[in-house]
Design an enzyme around this catalytic site. Structure first.
Site, PDB file in Angstrom:
ATOM      1  N   SER A 122      26.252   7.130 102.920  1.00  0.00           N
ATOM      2  CA  SER A 122      25.074   7.243 103.799  1.00  0.00           C
ATOM      3  C   SER A 122      25.492   7.515 105.235  1.00  0.00           C
ATOM      4  O   SER A 122      26.154   6.688 105.873  1.00  0.00           O
ATOM      5  CB  SER A 122      24.243   5.960 103.730  1.00  0.00           C
ATOM      6  OG  SER A 122      23.331   5.936 104.811  1.00  0.00           O
ATOM      7  N   ASP A 140      19.107  15.895 100.460  1.00  0.00           N
ATOM      8  CA  ASP A 140      17.684  16.142 100.760  1.00  0.00           C
ATOM      9  C   ASP A 140      17.145  17.384 100.048  1.00  0.00           C
ATOM     10  O   ASP A 140      15.937  17.629 100.048  1.00  0.00           O
ATOM     11  CB  ASP A 140      17.483  16.289 102.271  1.00  0.00           C
ATOM     12  CG  ASP A 140      17.717  14.968 102.996  1.00  0.00           C
ATOM     13  OD1 ASP A 140      17.603  13.902 102.357  1.00  0.00           O
ATOM     14  OD2 ASP A 140      18.026  14.998 104.199  1.00  0.00           O
ATOM     15  N   LYS A 162      14.632   6.998  99.038  1.00  0.00           N
ATOM     16  CA  LYS A 162      14.247   7.902 100.129  1.00  0.00           C
ATOM     17  C   LYS A 162      12.789   7.621 100.525  1.00  0.00           C
ATOM     18  O   LYS A 162      12.251   6.577 100.162  1.00  0.00           O
ATOM     19  CB  LYS A 162      14.444   9.364  99.699  1.00  0.00           C
ATOM     20  CG  LYS A 162      15.903   9.735  99.480  1.00  0.00           C
ATOM     21  CD  LYS A 162      16.675   9.699 100.775  1.00  0.00           C
ATOM     22  CE  LYS A 162      18.144   9.974 100.570  1.00  0.00           C
ATOM     23  NZ  LYS A 162      18.951   9.714 101.764  1.00  0.00           N
ATOM     24  N   GLY A 186      13.544   7.187 108.588  1.00  0.00           N
ATOM     25  CA  GLY A 186      14.689   6.345 108.246  1.00  0.00           C
ATOM     26  C   GLY A 186      15.832   6.533 109.231  1.00  0.00           C
ATOM     27  O   GLY A 186      16.528   5.572 109.588  1.00  0.00           O
ATOM     28  N   ARG A 218      12.355   9.699  94.838  1.00  0.00           N
ATOM     29  CA  ARG A 218      12.266  11.153  94.598  1.00  0.00           C
ATOM     30  C   ARG A 218      12.606  11.545  93.170  1.00  0.00           C
ATOM     31  O   ARG A 218      12.229  12.639  92.733  1.00  0.00           O
ATOM     32  CB  ARG A 218      13.147  11.913  95.607  1.00  0.00           C
ATOM     33  CG  ARG A 218      12.531  11.929  96.990  1.00  0.00           C
ATOM     34  CD  ARG A 218      13.317  12.763  97.984  1.00  0.00           C
ATOM     35  NE  ARG A 218      12.624  12.774  99.276  1.00  0.00           N
ATOM     36  CZ  ARG A 218      13.200  13.059 100.429  1.00  0.00           C
ATOM     37  NH1 ARG A 218      14.495  13.358 100.471  1.00  0.00           N
ATOM     38  NH2 ARG A 218      12.503  13.060 101.546  1.00  0.00           N
ATOM     39  N   LYS A 237      16.840  18.447 111.901  1.00  0.00           N
ATOM     40  CA  LYS A 237      16.261  17.119 112.154  1.00  0.00           C
ATOM     41  C   LYS A 237      17.345  16.103 112.513  1.00  0.00           C
ATOM     42  O   LYS A 237      17.214  15.369 113.490  1.00  0.00           O
ATOM     43  CB  LYS A 237      15.490  16.677 110.892  1.00  0.00           C
ATOM     44  CG  LYS A 237      14.847  15.303 111.003  1.00  0.00           C
ATOM     45  CD  LYS A 237      13.689  15.165 110.039  1.00  0.00           C
ATOM     46  CE  LYS A 237      14.116  14.801 108.631  1.00  0.00           C
ATOM     47  NZ  LYS A 237      14.603  13.423 108.485  1.00  0.00           N
ATOM     48  N   SER A 238      18.412  16.060 111.723  1.00  0.00           N
ATOM     49  CA  SER A 238      19.465  15.065 111.976  1.00  0.00           C
ATOM     50  C   SER A 238      20.099  15.268 113.354  1.00  0.00           C
ATOM     51  O   SER A 238      20.368  14.307 114.082  1.00  0.00           O
ATOM     52  CB  SER A 238      20.571  15.189 110.921  1.00  0.00           C
ATOM     53  OG  SER A 238      20.072  14.827 109.667  1.00  0.00           O
TER      54      SER A 238
HETATM   55  C1  S3P Z   1      20.300  11.524 107.406  1.00  0.00           C
HETATM   56  C2  S3P Z   1      21.037  11.046 106.368  1.00  0.00           C
HETATM   57  C3  S3P Z   1      20.594  11.037 104.971  1.00  0.00           C
HETATM   58  C4  S3P Z   1      19.429  11.999 104.757  1.00  0.00           C
HETATM   59  C5  S3P Z   1      18.386  11.862 105.828  1.00  0.00           C
HETATM   60  C6  S3P Z   1      18.977  12.143 107.190  1.00  0.00           C
HETATM   61  C7  S3P Z   1      20.838  11.443 108.782  1.00  0.00           C
HETATM   62  O1  S3P Z   1      20.152   9.737 104.620  1.00  0.00           O
HETATM   63  O2  S3P Z   1      18.858  11.806 103.485  1.00  0.00           O
HETATM   64  O3  S3P Z   1      17.323  12.762 105.609  1.00  0.00           O
HETATM   65  O4  S3P Z   1      20.290  12.116 109.683  1.00  0.00           O
HETATM   66  O5  S3P Z   1      21.814  10.735 108.984  1.00  0.00           O
HETATM   67  P1  S3P Z   1      21.193   8.620 104.085  1.00  0.00           P
HETATM   68  O6  S3P Z   1      22.110   8.268 105.182  1.00  0.00           O
HETATM   69  O7  S3P Z   1      20.323   7.455 103.693  1.00  0.00           O
HETATM   70  O8  S3P Z   1      21.879   9.224 102.910  1.00  0.00           O
END
Ligand code: S3P
Length: 430
Positions: free
Chosen positions: A166, A314, A341, A96, A345, A24-25
């Site tokens: 983050s 996650d 989140k 997010g 969670r 996903k990221s």
């Molecule tokens: C992500 C970073 C994480 C993760 C999210 C995806 C990303 O969040 O929990 O599912 O793709 O950069 P945080 O940056 O808030 O820790």
């Protein structure tokens, strides 16, 4: 209309192969960088989950041509300097990553836009991103929450120490820095996923990295590229845990992302006693990936905290379930980020596993679990959070009765074919 689903198994033995969908990221970032860059970008292995589809829709509204056929995406972009102002608000849905990274991108663009999200996303903190962006000169109006109005403007580089670990905040600042005047530097408290840094380099940007510091010079122009997205280890984690918990099970996960900033789940499975073997490791010049075999064995409780947390943030809901099946005490700490989140969670996991009879207690920044416990069937809520929904479904593998999941559709946010894999793996006879 919120649906429900009942899942029941009699402690199956899981055998066979599992090929999870794309990360996903990395999928988000491939669309973002392909749209920022001028020219053609081709993405294979793209995750067609709801979150990543939101990112595609947003760039289409900015005048980027994007065509998708399943896991294959073609992007033809005029480059971010030539985007067109969106006629409508930009909707990030539940995502997010879309919202926070887009704030950094839009702040340094040539367009004015309004960014919105669903009810859950509209409650998640944005100040952690808008704060540093405003220090760079960004024109962002609104409170700390979506909706926010962003007027693209000329930004100035900053040196910024992240107050929280983050990757979303780090990435937003790096994207803004790409277009700002001067050298932007971000310093992390703990290393977080580094997909943005790796992919920026792949699109031709010069990114300087050392230990916990990343710098990027503003004014660099990116060229379209080819991105191959590996399988999402955060999705695989659900079935890795299932394989580890169910006696006699052994599952091969094919083509899983093995970026060292994401592999905390492998460290935890090994430390708790499961057998984990990584083979055919590849892609170390970009995003590493490989095959992972997980075989069940007797499990013991451990302590999880510190620098390991961002590498498995996650995966904590499913690690909590795993801990209920391990002998002794598991402590998860330094994970207060879980409270902001898609849902809180820590509360969600604790409440739902308690309904199944687990010995679990919430702390301010984590959980304490004593095991092993024979879990009983129960009616569980997903809280509209995909990872809580998947944890509930995997809990059905080890429960003594049916698990009823309220609002399971949210699972499509990151793993649209999750239930197909759930039944496929459990249907294989020994
Ligand atoms: C992500 C970073 C994480 C993760 C999210 C995806 C990303 O969040 O929990 O599912 O793709 O950069 P945080 O940056 O808030 O820790």
């Amino acid at each position: 209309m919120v649906g429900s689903r009942t899942v029941e198994f009699r402690k199956p033995v899981l055998k066979g192969e599992c090929k999870v969908l794309g990360d996903k990221s990395i999928s988000h970032r491939a669309i973002m960088l392909g749209s920022i860059a001028k020219g053609r970008t081709e993405v294979t292995g793209f995750l067609s989950g709801e979150d990543c589809l939101r990112t595609i829709e947003i760039f289409k509204q900015l005048g980027v041509y994007i065509k998708r056929e399943g896991e294959h995406v073609w992007i033809d972009s005029p480059g971010m300097k030539n985007w067109t102002a969106p006629a409508d608000t930009l909707y990030a849905g539940n995502s997010g990553t879309t919202a926070r990274l887009m704030l950094g991108i839009l702040a340094s663009s040539n367009v004015k836009s309004v960014l919105t999200g669903d009810a859950s996303l509209s409650k998640r903190p944005m100040k952690r991103v808008t704060g540093p962006l405003q220090k760079m000169g960004a024109l962002i109006h609104g409170d700390d929450f979506l909706p926010l109005t962003i007027t693209g403007s000329k930004l100035t580089a900053i040196d910024y120490e992240l107050p929280v670990a983050s990757a979303q905040v780090k990435s937003a600042i790096l994207f803004a820095g790409l277009n700002a005047e001067g050298m932007t530097t971000v310093k992390e408290i703990d290393v977080t996923r580094d997909h943005t840094e790796r992919m920026l380099a792949q699109f031709g940007a010069n990114v300087l990295r050392s230990d916990k510091t990343v710098s990027i010079e503003g004014g660099q122009t990116l060229q379209g590229s080819k991105v191959v997205v590996p399988g999402d280890i955060s999705s695989a984690a659900f079935f890795m845990v299932a394989a580890a918990m169910l006696e006699g099970s052994s599952v091969d996960f094919i083509n899983v992302g093995l970026n060292p900033t994401r592999t905390g789940i492998i460290d935890v499975l090994k430390a708790m006693g499961a057998k984990v073997v990584v083979t055919d490791r590849n892609g170390d010049d970009g995003e590493p990936f490989g095959n992972v075999n997980v075989t069940a064995d007797s499990l013991r409780g451990i302590e999880i905290g510190g620098e390991l947390i961002p590498k498995l943030i996650d995966e904590i809901p499913i690690i909590a379930l795993l801990s209920t099946q391990a002998k002794g005490k598991t402590v998860i700490k330094d994970a207060a980020e879980l409270r902001v989140k898609e849902t809180d969670r820590i509360t969600a996991v604790t409440e739902e596993l308690k309904k199944m009879g687990a010995d679990i207690e919430a702390t301010e920044d984590g959980m304490i679990i004593h095991g092993p416990t024979v879990l009983k069937g129960a009616s569980l809520s997903s809280y509209g959070d995909h990872r809580i929904g998947m944890m509930a479904a995997i809990a059905a593998y080890v429960a003594d009765g049916p698990v009823h999941i309220e609002d399971p559709d949210c699972i499509a946010i990151s793993y649209p074919n999750f239930f197909e894999h759930l039944y496929q793996l459990s249907a294989v006879e020994e």
